[in-house]
Design a protein around this motif. Structure first.
Motif, PDB file in Angstrom:
ATOM      1  N   ASN A  15       0.518  -1.789   0.094  1.00 41.85           N
ATOM      2  CA  ASN A  15       0.613   0.499   0.173  1.00 41.85           C
ATOM      3  C   ASN A  15       0.804   1.879   0.093  1.00 41.85           C
ATOM      4  OD1 ASN A  15      -2.029  -0.766  -0.754  1.00 41.85           O
ATOM      5  ND2 ASN A  15      -2.492  -1.161   1.681  1.00 41.85           N
ATOM      6  N   GLU A  16       1.491   0.953   0.543  1.00 40.83           N
ATOM      7  CA  GLU A  16       2.983   1.968   0.566  1.00 40.83           C
ATOM      8  C   GLU A  16       3.336   2.604  -0.582  1.00 40.83           C
ATOM      9  OE1 GLU A  16       5.631   1.779   3.818  1.00 40.83           O
ATOM     10  OE2 GLU A  16       4.059   2.688   5.302  1.00 40.83           O
ATOM     11  N   VAL A  17       4.196   0.883  -0.884  1.00 41.73           N
ATOM     12  CA  VAL A  17       4.726   1.048  -2.502  1.00 41.73           C
ATOM     13  C   VAL A  17       3.320   2.297  -3.815  1.00 41.73           C
ATOM     14  CG1 VAL A  17       4.939   0.127  -4.698  1.00 41.73           C
ATOM     15  CG2 VAL A  17       5.924  -0.471  -2.276  1.00 41.73           C
ATOM     16  N   ILE A  18       2.222   1.571  -3.742  1.00 45.57           N
ATOM     17  CA  ILE A  18       1.039   1.954  -4.412  1.00 45.57           C
ATOM     18  C   ILE A  18       1.492   3.676  -4.002  1.00 45.57           C
ATOM     19  CG2 ILE A  18      -1.494   2.190  -5.042  1.00 45.57           C
ATOM     20  CD1 ILE A  18      -1.389  -0.955  -3.960  1.00 45.57           C
ATOM     21  N   ASP A  19       1.255   4.108  -3.315  1.00 46.96           N
ATOM     22  CA  ASP A  19       0.776   6.134  -2.468  1.00 46.96           C
ATOM     23  C   ASP A  19       1.592   6.596  -2.903  1.00 46.96           C
ATOM     24  OD1 ASP A  19      -1.500   5.206  -1.150  1.00 46.96           O
ATOM     25  OD2 ASP A  19      -0.556   5.098   0.902  1.00 46.96           O
ATOM     26  N   LEU A  20       2.835   5.679  -2.611  1.00 51.40           N
ATOM     27  CA  LEU A  20       4.529   6.532  -3.531  1.00 51.40           C
ATOM     28  C   LEU A  20       4.122   6.728  -5.061  1.00 51.40           C
ATOM     29  CD1 LEU A  20       7.251   7.602  -2.645  1.00 51.40           C
ATOM     30  CD2 LEU A  20       7.944   5.176  -2.916  1.00 51.40           C
ATOM     31  N   LEU A  21       4.086   5.527  -5.757  1.00 52.89           N
ATOM     32  CA  LEU A  21       3.621   5.090  -7.118  1.00 52.89           C
ATOM     33  C   LEU A  21       3.078   6.084  -7.604  1.00 52.89           C
ATOM     34  CD1 LEU A  21       4.710   4.836  -9.707  1.00 52.89           C
ATOM     35  CD2 LEU A  21       2.525   2.579  -9.493  1.00 52.89           C
ATOM     36  N   LEU A  22       1.689   6.781  -6.865  1.00 51.66           N
ATOM     37  CA  LEU A  22       1.084   7.243  -7.270  1.00 51.66           C
ATOM     38  C   LEU A  22       1.280   9.397  -6.602  1.00 51.66           C
ATOM     39  CD1 LEU A  22      -2.388   5.281  -6.854  1.00 51.66           C
ATOM     40  CD2 LEU A  22      -1.364   5.730  -9.182  1.00 51.66           C
ATOM     41  N   ASP A  23       1.098   9.232  -5.443  1.00 51.41           N
ATOM     42  CA  ASP A  23       1.291  10.126  -4.949  1.00 51.41           C
ATOM     43  C   ASP A  23       2.480  11.253  -5.881  1.00 51.41           C
ATOM     44  OD1 ASP A  23      -0.213  10.187  -3.415  1.00 51.41           O
ATOM     45  OD2 ASP A  23       1.219   9.589  -1.787  1.00 51.41           O
ATOM     46  N   ASN A  24       3.825  10.276  -6.609  1.00 55.70           N
ATOM     47  CA  ASN A  24       4.575  10.503  -7.543  1.00 55.70           C
ATOM     48  C   ASN A  24       5.027  11.035  -8.854  1.00 55.70           C
ATOM     49  OD1 ASN A  24       6.765  12.147  -5.389  1.00 55.70           O
ATOM     50  ND2 ASN A  24       6.202   9.565  -4.336  1.00 55.70           N
ATOM     51  N   LEU A  25       4.033  10.457 -10.162  1.00 58.84           N
ATOM     52  CA  LEU A  25       4.043  10.634 -11.061  1.00 58.84           C
ATOM     53  C   LEU A  25       3.672  11.882 -11.533  1.00 58.84           C
ATOM     54  CD1 LEU A  25       1.236   7.482 -11.492  1.00 58.84           C
ATOM     55  CD2 LEU A  25       3.496   7.574 -12.452  1.00 58.84           C
ATOM     56  N   GLU A  26       4.534  11.327 -13.179  1.00 56.00           N
ATOM     57  CA  GLU A  26       4.339  13.461 -13.967  1.00 56.00           C
ATOM     58  C   GLU A  26       4.015  12.749 -15.296  1.00 56.00           C
ATOM     59  OE1 GLU A  26       8.772  14.119 -14.344  1.00 56.00           O
ATOM     60  OE2 GLU A  26       8.651  14.652 -12.300  1.00 56.00           O
ATOM     61  N   TYR A  27       3.274  14.077 -15.812  1.00 48.82           N
ATOM     62  CA  TYR A  27       2.112  13.126 -16.600  1.00 48.82           C
ATOM     63  C   TYR A  27       2.619  14.427 -18.159  1.00 48.82           C
ATOM     64  CZ  TYR A  27      -0.170  11.398 -12.437  1.00 48.82           C
ATOM     65  OH  TYR A  27      -0.719  10.990 -12.073  1.00 48.82           O
ATOM     66  N   PRO A  28       3.452  14.130 -19.093  1.00 47.25           N
ATOM     67  CA  PRO A  28       3.801  14.960 -19.993  1.00 47.25           C
ATOM     68  C   PRO A  28       3.023  14.802 -20.812  1.00 47.25           C
ATOM     69  CG  PRO A  28       5.454  12.912 -19.601  1.00 47.25           C
ATOM     70  CD  PRO A  28       4.682  12.767 -18.912  1.00 47.25           C
ATOM     71  N   ALA A  29       2.910  15.804 -21.978  1.00 46.80           N
ATOM     72  CA  ALA A  29       2.154  15.732 -22.549  1.00 46.80           C
ATOM     73  C   ALA A  29       1.634  14.746 -23.779  1.00 46.80           C
ATOM     74  CB  ALA A  29       2.544  17.486 -23.968  1.00 46.80           C
ATOM     75  N   ASP A  30       2.693  14.071 -23.795  1.00 48.48           N
ATOM     76  CA  ASP A  30       2.766  13.019 -24.341  1.00 48.48           C
ATOM     77  C   ASP A  30       1.438  11.614 -23.963  1.00 48.48           C
ATOM     78  OD1 ASP A  30       4.084  11.370 -22.293  1.00 48.48           O
ATOM     79  OD2 ASP A  30       5.540  11.339 -23.641  1.00 48.48           O
ATOM     80  N   GLY A  31       1.111  11.723 -22.644  1.00 48.73           N
ATOM     81  CA  GLY A  31       0.036  10.911 -22.301  1.00 48.73           C
ATOM     82  C   GLY A  31       0.777   9.794 -21.714  1.00 48.73           C
ATOM     83  N   CYS A  32       2.202   9.738 -21.074  1.00 44.71           N
ATOM     84  CA  CYS A  32       2.815   8.231 -20.380  1.00 44.71           C
ATOM     85  C   CYS A  32       2.810   8.968 -19.386  1.00 44.71           C
ATOM     86  CB  CYS A  32       4.470   8.688 -20.959  1.00 44.71           C
ATOM     87  SG  CYS A  32       4.453   7.932 -22.315  1.00 44.71           S
ATOM     88  N   TRP A  33       2.618   8.282 -18.247  1.00 47.89           N
ATOM     89  CA  TRP A  33       2.938   8.657 -16.820  1.00 47.89           C
ATOM     90  C   TRP A  33       4.433   8.056 -16.531  1.00 47.89           C
ATOM     91  CZ3 TRP A  33      -2.377   5.678 -14.629  1.00 47.89           C
ATOM     92  CH2 TRP A  33      -2.665   6.131 -14.930  1.00 47.89           C
ATOM     93  N   ILE A  34       5.082   9.056 -16.011  1.00 50.94           N
ATOM     94  CA  ILE A  34       6.857   9.063 -15.491  1.00 50.94           C
ATOM     95  C   ILE A  34       6.804   8.919 -14.287  1.00 50.94           C
ATOM     96  CG2 ILE A  34       9.048  10.131 -16.096  1.00 50.94           C
ATOM     97  CD1 ILE A  34       7.161   8.784 -18.589  1.00 50.94           C
ATOM     98  N   TYR A  35       7.253   7.615 -13.446  1.00 53.76           N
ATOM     99  CA  TYR A  35       7.207   7.898 -12.016  1.00 53.76           C
ATOM    100  C   TYR A  35       8.770   8.410 -12.080  1.00 53.76           C
ATOM    101  CZ  TYR A  35       8.971   6.366  -7.151  1.00 53.76           C
ATOM    102  OH  TYR A  35       8.844   5.945  -6.016  1.00 53.76           O
ATOM    103  N   PRO A  36       9.556   9.915 -11.700  1.00 56.87           N
ATOM    104  CA  PRO A  36      10.397  10.830 -11.081  1.00 56.87           C
ATOM    105  C   PRO A  36      11.621   9.880 -10.291  1.00 56.87           C
ATOM    106  CG  PRO A  36       8.944  12.227 -10.797  1.00 56.87           C
ATOM    107  CD  PRO A  36       8.457  10.606 -11.066  1.00 56.87           C
TER     108      PRO A  36
END
Length: 90
Positions: A15-36
């Motif tokens: 659950n902490e991994v999922i929270d970490l992932l979802l709270d830190n995604l970046e959304y560039p204009a190409d539609g990708c979701w990037i974990y920085p």
């Protein structure tokens, strides 16, 4: 920050991994979701309890379902750092 931290420490539960992932995604204009937060230049990773998980496989399992045994998760967008479930196939 290697692999990301939750309150100054590596995540201990999925659950902490999922929270970490979802709270830190970046959304560039190409539609990708990037974990920085991963130091990897190719396939970002998150650690949990001394195990390392690739972010795109984690996202596939979170949003789509289990990955069949022996299958790889492919990026339709051809961007190895992407974890947008709409861009992933197994």
């Amino acid at each position: 920050m290697a692999y990301g931290k939750v309150m100054g420490r590596s995540p201990n539960t999925m659950n902490e991994v999922i929270d970490l992932l979802l709270d830190n995604l970046e959304y560039p204009a190409d539609g990708c979701w990037i974990y920085p937060l991963s130091p990897s230049k190719r396939y970002p990773r998150i650690r949990c309890n001394y195990e390392s998980h690739t972010v795109h496989r984690l996202a596939y399992e979170l949003f789509i379902g289990p990955i069949p045994e022996g299958y790889n998760v492919h990026h339709r967008c051809e961007h190895p750092r992407c974890c947008n479930p709409d861009h992933l196939d197994a």
